[in-house]
Every structure is written in C-alpha cells, then in structure tokens.
Design an enzyme around this catalytic site. Structure first.
Site, mmCIF file in Angstrom:
data_model
loop_
_atom_site.group_PDB
_atom_site.id
_atom_site.type_symbol
_atom_site.label_atom_id
_atom_site.label_comp_id
_atom_site.label_asym_id
_atom_site.label_seq_id
_atom_site.Cartn_x
_atom_site.Cartn_y
_atom_site.Cartn_z
ATOM 1 N N ASP A 10 55.338 40.959 43.612
ATOM 2 C CA ASP A 10 54.049 40.503 44.111
ATOM 3 C C ASP A 10 54.337 39.408 45.153
ATOM 4 O O ASP A 10 55.453 38.879 45.223
ATOM 5 C CB ASP A 10 53.222 39.940 42.951
ATOM 6 C CG ASP A 10 51.959 39.251 43.411
ATOM 7 O OD1 ASP A 10 51.162 39.877 44.128
ATOM 8 O OD2 ASP A 10 51.771 38.070 43.071
ATOM 9 N N ASP A 12 51.542 36.741 46.775
ATOM 10 C CA ASP A 12 50.799 35.487 46.676
ATOM 11 C C ASP A 12 50.924 34.866 45.295
ATOM 12 O O ASP A 12 50.536 35.461 44.289
ATOM 13 C CB ASP A 12 49.323 35.725 47.006
ATOM 14 C CG ASP A 12 49.135 36.160 48.456
ATOM 15 O OD1 ASP A 12 49.843 35.613 49.315
ATOM 16 O OD2 ASP A 12 48.302 37.038 48.719
ATOM 17 N N GLU A 56 37.108 41.145 49.735
ATOM 18 C CA GLU A 56 36.389 41.183 48.461
ATOM 19 C C GLU A 56 36.050 39.763 47.989
ATOM 20 O O GLU A 56 34.988 39.534 47.400
ATOM 21 C CB GLU A 56 37.238 41.901 47.402
ATOM 22 C CG GLU A 56 37.430 43.388 47.671
ATOM 23 C CD GLU A 56 38.533 43.702 48.683
ATOM 24 O OE1 GLU A 56 38.764 44.886 48.926
ATOM 25 O OE2 GLU A 56 39.148 42.743 49.231
#
Length: 253
Positions: A10, A12, A56
């Site tokens: 991943d 962030d 989002e």
C-alpha cells in the site's frame, strides 16, 4: 507451504505518512486555489479517511460535514477538477521533498530488489501520486522496480473491497499464499484479508486505534537496526526490525 514470491505495498500511510502531511495539505491548497473557504484540519481529515479515494472523500465531506454548500450543476466535473488540482499540489509537495518515506521502508525495498523478490504497489491513490512519491524518494527509475502498479480507478470498487488486490495478483499470475501485503489502515486490512493475503501492518497516528485482528503482525513502523520497531500484535520472531527474512517467516507459515 508456498514460497513467498512477491511483496505488495500500500502507499498512503504505509510507505510514507502521506495522509496528514501530504494529501491533506494538498487538498487545502486546491480548495484555496478554487476560492473555497474549506479547511480540512488534522482531526477532520481523520474522519474523512473513513472513505478511500480522493474524489470520493470530497463527496463524503460535502454529504456529511458541509451540507450547506450549494453544489454546482456540473458537480461531477467540479469534484474531478478539484481532485486534479489537489494531485498537482501533492506532486509539488513531493518534488520539494516535504514527504519522506517511513522508517525502514527504503531498506526493505532495496533488500527485496537486491534479492530478486517481486514487488507491486496496490493502492487507491492515483498513479500520478505513486509516481511522485517513488521518484522523489527512491529515485527517477524506481517505479520500474515494481512489476505492477495497481492504483486509482483501475478497478471500480476501491478498498475496503478486495478487488484491487485480486487484480494485482491476477496480473502477476500469483496465488494469495505466494504474496504478502503491507498495510496501515482498517480499510486496507479488510481489502488485503478479503483477497486472502497475509498482511503486515505499520500503524500511524490516524490508524493506531483501528482493528487489525486479521493482521499477522502489527508494528509502529518497519524499524531500522538502530531504531527498533515496537510490536503491537503478533510474533516478530525475536527480530527488532522488519527485514526480508522476517517477512518470509511470517508469509511462509
């Protein structure tokens, strides 16, 4: 017992503490440029992190925290333009060296690369953000070290859905037991565990109270030989920093 073949990272919060000191700042710069009086404080941003994906997150903010805002007729384009401006400012912050890698990350990636371990990036952030982080921390050719960059809108359902991990595994022709994921958040562990991947978690200030019961190992950071990690959950096999040997021991149980 399957042999470990790939590390899936991943971005962030895992590779770098980008959320608080990168994305949040870049969002606020984009808002100011657009003439908006919005300000995402550290505490507010922590709540907004319940939703993955920048576009989002803007929508979530307007639906829950700024309901009085009059949405323009071209709302979708408005959100898209704001997010594009935010990406521009994020890249700028990266280029200025404002967002370093977290403790132990560069060492582990270099060790994996030197030993021929396959690597991929699996994230909800945009490909541009991934490029900005890698090139400004690991070097201009570092993106090529990763066999797959699974980022942004490459799948419709973002984390916590497992789709992005499923897609990365498919692209690499790997079974879940042949890879291990590195995450930092509840949405992240739901995604990786949903794809049946063993997962190592390194927490940050925003995620330190998340439920990581599905993780194999939970650490405060990856550690260095002179800066040991703190084990919050799981068995670190007597190690004081996360190296490839420890990763293999966890992955190949």
């Amino acid at each position: 017992m399957a042999e470990l073949q790939a590390l899936l990272f991943d971005v962030d919060g895992t590779l770098s503490d980008t959320e608080r000191d990168g994305h949040r700042i870049a969002f606020n710069m984009a808002f100011e440029e657009a003439g908006l009086d919005w300000d995402w404080s550290e505490s507010l941003y922590g709540e907004l992190l319940a939703v993955t994906g920048g576009k989002e997150r803007i929508r979530f903010y307007l639906e829950k925290f700024n309901t009085a805002f009059q949405k323009p007729d071209d709302y979708d384009q408005f959100v898209k333009d704001l997010h594009a401006a935010k990406t521009k400012f994020y890249t700028q912050l990266m280029g200025e060296g404002k967002i370093p890698l977290r403790t132990g990350v560069e060492r582990l990636i270099n060790e994996a690369r030197e030993t021929g371990m396959r690597m991929a990036v699996v994230t909800t952030t945009t490909p541009e953000n991934v490029t900005a982080l890698l090139t400004n921390t690991l070097g201009p050719d570092s993106e090529s070290w990763f066999e797959v960059i699974a980022a942004g809108d490459i799948v419709p359902a973002k984390k916590p859905a497992p789709d992005i991990y499923d897609w990365a595994l498919e692209q690499m022709n790997l079974k879940p037991e042949q890879a291990i994921a590195f995450e930092d958040s509840y949405n992240g562990i739901l995604s990786s565990a949903g794809a049946n991947l063993r997962t190592i978690v390194t927490i940050n200030e925003y995620t330190k109270n998340d439920d990581f019961s599905q993780a194999e190992l939970v650490l405060n950071h990856m550690g260095e030989p002179d800066e040991p990690f703190e084990v919050l959950s799981g068995d670190a096999k007597g190690k004081t920093y996360l190296d490839l040997d420890l990763v293999k021991m966890i992955a190949e149980v």
